[in-house]
Write a protein that holds these residues in place. Structure first.
Motif, PDB file in Angstrom:
ATOM      1  N   ASP B   7      39.827  36.388  28.427  1.00 49.15           N
ATOM      2  CA  ASP B   7      38.768  35.594  27.833  1.00 49.15           C
ATOM      3  C   ASP B   7      39.417  34.662  26.823  1.00 49.15           C
ATOM      4  OD1 ASP B   7      36.609  36.201  25.133  1.00 49.15           O
ATOM      5  OD2 ASP B   7      36.223  34.766  26.733  1.00 49.15           O
ATOM      6  N   PRO B   8      39.176  33.362  26.842  1.00 46.88           N
ATOM      7  CA  PRO B   8      38.302  32.682  27.792  1.00 46.88           C
ATOM      8  C   PRO B   8      39.001  32.438  29.132  1.00 46.88           C
ATOM      9  CG  PRO B   8      39.268  31.081  26.332  1.00 46.88           C
ATOM     10  CD  PRO B   8      39.753  32.432  25.850  1.00 46.88           C
ATOM     11  N   GLN B   9      38.271  31.965  30.109  1.00 44.74           N
ATOM     12  CA  GLN B   9      38.872  31.619  31.398  1.00 44.74           C
ATOM     13  C   GLN B   9      39.699  30.351  31.266  1.00 44.74           C
ATOM     14  OE1 GLN B   9      35.752  31.476  34.329  1.00 44.74           O
ATOM     15  NE2 GLN B   9      35.876  33.661  34.710  1.00 44.74           N
ATOM     16  N   ASN B  22      42.312  36.598  24.881  1.00 43.16           N
ATOM     17  CA  ASN B  22      41.982  38.014  24.828  1.00 43.16           C
ATOM     18  C   ASN B  22      41.999  38.635  26.212  1.00 43.16           C
ATOM     19  OD1 ASN B  22      41.211  37.995  21.912  1.00 43.16           O
ATOM     20  ND2 ASN B  22      39.677  36.572  22.696  1.00 43.16           N
ATOM     21  N   CYS B  23      42.271  39.911  26.229  1.00 43.26           N
ATOM     22  CA  CYS B  23      42.329  40.651  27.487  1.00 43.26           C
ATOM     23  C   CYS B  23      41.633  41.989  27.272  1.00 43.26           C
ATOM     24  CB  CYS B  23      43.787  40.868  27.879  1.00 43.26           C
ATOM     25  SG  CYS B  23      44.066  42.072  29.197  1.00 43.26           S
ATOM     26  N   SER B  24      40.746  42.340  28.173  1.00 41.29           N
ATOM     27  CA  SER B  24      40.128  43.661  28.128  1.00 41.29           C
ATOM     28  C   SER B  24      40.491  44.408  29.398  1.00 41.29           C
ATOM     29  CB  SER B  24      38.611  43.545  27.990  1.00 41.29           C
ATOM     30  OG  SER B  24      38.062  42.845  29.096  1.00 41.29           O
ATOM     31  N   TYR B  25      40.608  45.715  29.288  1.00 41.39           N
ATOM     32  CA  TYR B  25      40.961  46.525  30.447  1.00 41.39           C
ATOM     33  C   TYR B  25      40.088  47.769  30.468  1.00 41.39           C
ATOM     34  CZ  TYR B  25      43.831  48.847  26.866  1.00 41.39           C
ATOM     35  OH  TYR B  25      44.266  49.482  25.731  1.00 41.39           O
ATOM     36  N   LYS B  26      40.169  48.520  31.549  1.00 44.67           N
ATOM     37  CA  LYS B  26      39.166  49.559  31.765  1.00 44.67           C
ATOM     38  C   LYS B  26      39.698  50.982  31.602  1.00 44.67           C
ATOM     39  CE  LYS B  26      36.755  46.539  34.997  1.00 44.67           C
ATOM     40  NZ  LYS B  26      36.373  46.310  36.424  1.00 44.67           N
ATOM     41  N   THR B  27      40.940  51.213  31.999  1.00 43.06           N
ATOM     42  CA  THR B  27      41.435  52.588  31.970  1.00 43.06           C
ATOM     43  C   THR B  27      42.524  52.741  30.914  1.00 43.06           C
ATOM     44  OG1 THR B  27      43.162  52.167  33.602  1.00 43.06           O
ATOM     45  CG2 THR B  27      40.987  52.775  34.443  1.00 43.06           C
ATOM     46  N   SER B  28      42.891  53.952  30.616  1.00 46.11           N
ATOM     47  CA  SER B  28      43.989  54.200  29.689  1.00 46.11           C
ATOM     48  C   SER B  28      45.282  53.642  30.273  1.00 46.11           C
ATOM     49  CB  SER B  28      44.130  55.702  29.443  1.00 46.11           C
ATOM     50  OG  SER B  28      42.979  56.206  28.811  1.00 46.11           O
ATOM     51  N   ALA B  82      54.354  21.996  26.291  1.00 47.04           N
ATOM     52  CA  ALA B  82      55.015  22.847  27.279  1.00 47.04           C
ATOM     53  C   ALA B  82      54.363  24.221  27.416  1.00 47.04           C
ATOM     54  CB  ALA B  82      56.489  23.017  26.915  1.00 47.04           C
ATOM     55  N   ASP B  83      53.464  24.557  26.503  1.00 47.71           N
ATOM     56  CA  ASP B  83      52.762  25.846  26.599  1.00 47.71           C
ATOM     57  C   ASP B  83      51.634  25.795  27.625  1.00 47.71           C
ATOM     58  OD1 ASP B  83      52.988  26.292  23.002  1.00 47.71           O
ATOM     59  OD2 ASP B  83      54.368  26.950  24.579  1.00 47.71           O
ATOM     60  N   THR B  84      51.322  24.598  28.108  1.00 53.66           N
ATOM     61  CA  THR B  84      50.280  24.472  29.129  1.00 53.66           C
ATOM     62  C   THR B  84      50.641  25.296  30.353  1.00 53.66           C
ATOM     63  OG1 THR B  84      49.591  22.271  28.405  1.00 53.66           O
ATOM     64  CG2 THR B  84      49.128  22.866  30.697  1.00 53.66           C
ATOM     65  N   ALA B  85      49.779  26.254  30.674  1.00 53.79           N
ATOM     66  CA  ALA B  85      50.053  27.187  31.775  1.00 53.79           C
ATOM     67  C   ALA B  85      48.869  28.135  31.888  1.00 53.79           C
ATOM     68  CB  ALA B  85      51.326  27.986  31.502  1.00 53.79           C
ATOM     69  N   SER B  86      48.953  29.033  32.856  1.00 51.81           N
ATOM     70  CA  SER B  86      47.998  30.136  32.933  1.00 51.81           C
ATOM     71  C   SER B  86      48.654  31.380  32.364  1.00 51.81           C
ATOM     72  CB  SER B  86      47.578  30.388  34.385  1.00 51.81           C
ATOM     73  OG  SER B  86      46.798  29.325  34.881  1.00 51.81           O
ATOM     74  N   TYR B  87      47.891  32.154  31.635  1.00 52.19           N
ATOM     75  CA  TYR B  87      48.413  33.342  30.975  1.00 52.19           C
ATOM     76  C   TYR B  87      47.651  34.563  31.496  1.00 52.19           C
ATOM     77  CZ  TYR B  87      50.897  30.206  27.900  1.00 52.19           C
ATOM     78  OH  TYR B  87      51.749  29.242  27.420  1.00 52.19           O
ATOM     79  N   PHE B  88      48.415  35.577  31.871  1.00 55.40           N
ATOM     80  CA  PHE B  88      47.833  36.791  32.445  1.00 55.40           C
ATOM     81  C   PHE B  88      48.254  38.007  31.635  1.00 55.40           C
ATOM     82  CE2 PHE B  88      46.212  35.202  36.460  1.00 55.40           C
ATOM     83  CZ  PHE B  88      46.954  34.048  36.681  1.00 55.40           C
ATOM     84  N   CYS B  89      47.328  38.912  31.442  1.00 50.88           N
ATOM     85  CA  CYS B  89      47.715  40.224  30.946  1.00 50.88           C
ATOM     86  C   CYS B  89      47.843  41.163  32.134  1.00 50.88           C
ATOM     87  CB  CYS B  89      46.707  40.771  29.936  1.00 50.88           C
ATOM     88  SG  CYS B  89      45.088  41.187  30.621  1.00 50.88           S
ATOM     89  N   GLY B 103      45.044  40.839  35.124  1.00 53.48           N
ATOM     90  CA  GLY B 103      43.754  40.237  34.853  1.00 53.48           C
ATOM     91  C   GLY B 103      43.610  38.921  35.590  1.00 53.48           C
ATOM     92  N   THR B 104      42.500  38.281  35.340  1.00 57.82           N
ATOM     93  CA  THR B 104      42.170  37.059  36.071  1.00 57.82           C
ATOM     94  C   THR B 104      42.774  35.802  35.448  1.00 57.82           C
ATOM     95  OG1 THR B 104      40.102  37.026  34.839  1.00 57.82           O
ATOM     96  CG2 THR B 104      40.035  37.956  37.056  1.00 57.82           C
ATOM     97  N   GLY B 105      43.290  35.903  34.240  1.00 63.72           N
ATOM     98  CA  GLY B 105      44.030  34.790  33.650  1.00 63.72           C
ATOM     99  C   GLY B 105      43.209  33.849  32.792  1.00 63.72           C
ATOM    100  N   THR B 106      43.909  33.232  31.856  1.00 64.88           N
ATOM    101  CA  THR B 106      43.358  32.155  31.024  1.00 64.88           C
ATOM    102  C   THR B 106      44.174  30.903  31.289  1.00 64.88           C
ATOM    103  OG1 THR B 106      42.537  33.578  29.244  1.00 64.88           O
ATOM    104  CG2 THR B 106      43.036  31.297  28.677  1.00 64.88           C
ATOM    105  N   ARG B 107      43.478  29.828  31.628  1.00 65.16           N
ATOM    106  CA  ARG B 107      44.161  28.554  31.840  1.00 65.16           C
ATOM    107  C   ARG B 107      44.190  27.808  30.512  1.00 65.16           C
ATOM    108  NH1 ARG B 107      48.071  25.920  34.427  1.00 65.16           N
ATOM    109  NH2 ARG B 107      47.837  23.691  34.032  1.00 65.16           N
TER     110      ARG B 107
END
Lengths: 114, 112
Positions: B7-9, B22-28, B82-89, B103-107
């Protein structure tokens, strides 16, 4: 080479054909992973090889997908009877040893099934 | 299935500003990692934080982890074009089970 390499970089095939995707991990890395990334999506785990242990195939979406790793190095991901929904970027990664290590990714193979 | 959701997308900021994802996850989890992806191809590892750590720094990057809320944040300070990119947790559930769930990533777009 210094990094993970994959070939081909792009593959266009017709529905129903078989395809083979190749991954050369970093020399000395014992762990190798395959992921799939559909357009605009995150990565989906497919399969994981660690040394001589049996691979973790839990992510393979169907029995049309298989992978092998010969000699603990190069890996080939095979998709039989390709379908249009198989179109995606297939990414390979390797890591040094089992444990809390970063994964080093290759540039991917973009597969398009017509 | 996706373990994490970013979040955000999409996020657009001016060069020099700070970017927070931000990144949220479901399991330990055993550890959480952040990756950057340029042009929809290979990913580059940025930082790894273990479940018993709360904050970690690497250059202009700061990562926090709140296991009680099952969430993580990535802060990029003094952003550059140069930081322009997609970021994934990505999360690893067990030690010895190193497959990552992304995760689904933030652009992120940095406007010069």
């Amino acid at each position: 080479g210094a990094g993970v390499s994959q070939s081909p970089s792009n593959k266009v095939t017709e529905k129903g054909k078989d395809v083979e995707l190749r991954c050369d991990p970093i020399s000395g890395h014992t762990a190798l992973y395959w992921y799939r990334q559909s357009l605009g999506q995150g990565l989906e785990f497919l399969i994981y090889f660690q040394g001589n242990s049996a691979p973790d195939k839990s992510g393979l979406p169907s029995d049309r997908f298989s992978a092998e790793r010969t000699g603990g190095s190069v890996s080939t991901l095979t998709i039989q009877r390709t379908q249009q929904e198989d179109s995606a970027v297939y990414l390979c990664a390797s890591s040094l040893v089992r444990g809390l290590n970063e994964q080093f990714f290759g540039p991917g193979t973009r597969l398009t099934v017509l | 299935s996706q373990q994490g959701e970013e979040d955000p997308q999409a996020l657009s900021i001016q060069e020099g500003e700070n970017a927070t994802m931000n990144c949220s996850y479901k399991t330990s989890i055993n550890n959480l990692q952040w990756y950057r992806q340029n042009s929809g191809r290979g990913l580059v590892h940025l930082i790894l934080i273990r479940s018993n750590e709360r904050e970690k720094h690497s250059g202009r990057l700061r990562v926090t982890l709140d296991t009680s809320k099952k969430s993580s944040s990535l802060l990029i300070t003094a952003s550059r074009a140069a930081d322009t990119a997609s970021y994934f947790c990505a999360t690893a559930i067990n030690f010895g089970n190193e497959k990552l769930t992304f995760g689904t990533g933030t652009r992120l777009t940095i406007i010069p």
